[in-house]
Design an enzyme around this catalytic site. Structure first.
Site, PDB file in Angstrom:
ATOM      1  N   SER A  36       0.806  -1.231   0.000  1.00 45.84           N
ATOM      2  CA  SER A  36       0.000   0.000   0.000  1.00 45.84           C
ATOM      3  C   SER A  36       0.833   1.273   0.000  1.00 45.84           C
ATOM      4  O   SER A  36       0.310   2.345  -0.285  1.00 45.84           O
ATOM      5  CB  SER A  36      -0.966   0.014   1.179  1.00 45.84           C
ATOM      6  OG  SER A  36      -0.266   0.156   2.394  1.00 45.84           O
ATOM      7  N   LYS A  72       0.150   4.439   6.760  1.00 41.81           N
ATOM      8  CA  LYS A  72      -0.445   5.208   5.668  1.00 41.81           C
ATOM      9  C   LYS A  72      -0.072   6.679   5.832  1.00 41.81           C
ATOM     10  O   LYS A  72       0.462   7.087   6.849  1.00 41.81           O
ATOM     11  CB  LYS A  72      -1.983   5.101   5.675  1.00 41.81           C
ATOM     12  CG  LYS A  72      -2.535   3.708   5.498  1.00 41.81           C
ATOM     13  CD  LYS A  72      -2.415   3.211   4.087  1.00 41.81           C
ATOM     14  CE  LYS A  72      -3.075   1.868   3.873  1.00 41.81           C
ATOM     15  NZ  LYS A  72      -2.401   0.738   4.489  1.00 41.81           N
TER      16      LYS A  72
END
Length: 113
Positions: A36, A72
């Protein structure tokens, strides 16, 4: 020249100040799983050093979102709740349903070659 052919060098000492990391007993490392964050140069298997701190908009963070820890980019626009953004166009943005707790800000990436 104390190294002879065939000897392995398996440790390197890194000055944490040079790496931009403050000495803290609360700092920790996370091993990355998944893809990710590949567009930020963070890959599956990397170790990321996390320093407890309040995040700014755009910081890469370790966060607990609805019971799961993730790495993230923290996104916070004025007058809107914060959300987490992956650095891979094939991954969705994450908006918390119940909770978003930032555990710390990413300060360094270590990778085995």
């Amino acid at each position: 020249d104390g190294i002879e052919q065939g000897d392995a060098i398996d440790r390197i000492q890194v000055d944490i100040n040079t790496a931009g990391i403050r000495r803290s007993r609360r700092s920790f490392a996370l091993k990355v799983r998944g893809e990710s964050m590949i567009d930020a140069g963070i890959y599956d298997g990397d170790m990321v050093i996390i320093e407890p701190a309040l995040p700014n908009d755009g910081d890469i963070v370790a966060a607990l979102i609805d019971g799961e820890t993730t790495l993230k980019r923290y996104m916070k626009k004025s007058n809107e709740p914060p959300y987490l953004k992956a650095e891979n166009k094939f991954y969705p943005e994450l908006y918390p349903i119940n909770e978003l707790t930032v555990q710390g800000v990413a300060k360094a990436v270590m990778r085995s070659l």
